[in-house]
Enzyme design. Structure first.
Site, mmCIF file in Angstrom:
data_model
loop_
_atom_site.group_PDB
_atom_site.id
_atom_site.type_symbol
_atom_site.label_atom_id
_atom_site.label_comp_id
_atom_site.label_asym_id
_atom_site.label_seq_id
_atom_site.Cartn_x
_atom_site.Cartn_y
_atom_site.Cartn_z
ATOM 1 N N CYS A 96 0.885 -1.158 0.000
ATOM 2 C CA CYS A 96 0.000 0.000 0.000
ATOM 3 C C CYS A 96 0.929 1.217 0.000
ATOM 4 O O CYS A 96 2.130 1.062 -0.205
ATOM 5 C CB CYS A 96 -0.949 -0.017 1.197
ATOM 6 S SG CYS A 96 -0.149 -0.150 2.807
ATOM 7 N N LYS A 97 0.416 2.390 0.209
ATOM 8 C CA LYS A 97 1.264 3.580 0.091
ATOM 9 C C LYS A 97 2.492 3.523 1.001
ATOM 10 O O LYS A 97 3.620 3.659 0.562
ATOM 11 C CB LYS A 97 0.463 4.839 0.388
ATOM 12 C CG LYS A 97 1.295 6.097 0.219
ATOM 13 C CD LYS A 97 0.492 7.365 0.351
ATOM 14 C CE LYS A 97 1.355 8.524 -0.077
ATOM 15 N NZ LYS A 97 1.500 9.557 0.885
#
Length: 150
Positions: free
Chosen positions: A87-88
């Site tokens: 994810c980020k």
């Protein structure tokens, strides 16, 4: 520093920047990228991809994706592939998905699975909503095992 953190022989976790490093993904022989975000890009190259479109928000429903992600990681491992979940920031969403996999396919309890992922990537910290969903998932897996269907 760009790095893919090894959770198991066939499972890695990272942030978006590292996941999009095609040389890094190739070096670790990743064959499936699970992108747990709405906005992060996928790495280039010939890698299978799966997007789980959720924000890192305690109110997001990540629970509904646990089985599909865990099963995709397991299928990939069974055919000799390696999965990367990201994810980020590689802290909350991706960690929750890795924990769900370990609980479903490795039979670990939530606390054990969380510790295993934390050992691989020290910064992980699923948000309180995702932690509650993982607790619910643990109970669901327990019920399924008692009922004989896993």
């Amino acid at each position: 520093m760009l790095q893919l953190c090894k959770v198991t022989k066939a499972l890695f976790i990272s942030n978006g920047r590292s996941a999009c490093s095609e040389p890094l993904v190739q070096r670790e022989a990743v064959t499936l990228c699970i992108n747990v975000s709405k906005q992060q890009p996928f790495p280039g190259g010939r890698v299978a991809t799966l997007r789980i479109p959720v924000y890192d928000d305690p109110h997001e429903d990540l629970y509904q994706h646990f089985d599909r992600c865990a099963d995709a990681i397991q299928r990939e491992a069974e055919r000799g592939g390696r999965s990367l979940v990201y994810c980020k920031n590689g802290r909350s969403r991706s960690a929750a998905v890795c924990v769900a996999y370990l609980m479903k396919h490795r039979g670990l309890l939530l606390a054990e699975a969380l510790q295993k992922v934390k050992t691989a990537r020290h910064v992980i910290d699923p948000n309180p909503g995702f932690m509650a969903q993982l607790e619910r998932y643990q109970e669901e897996l327990r019920r399924r095992r008692r009922g004989g269907e896993a």
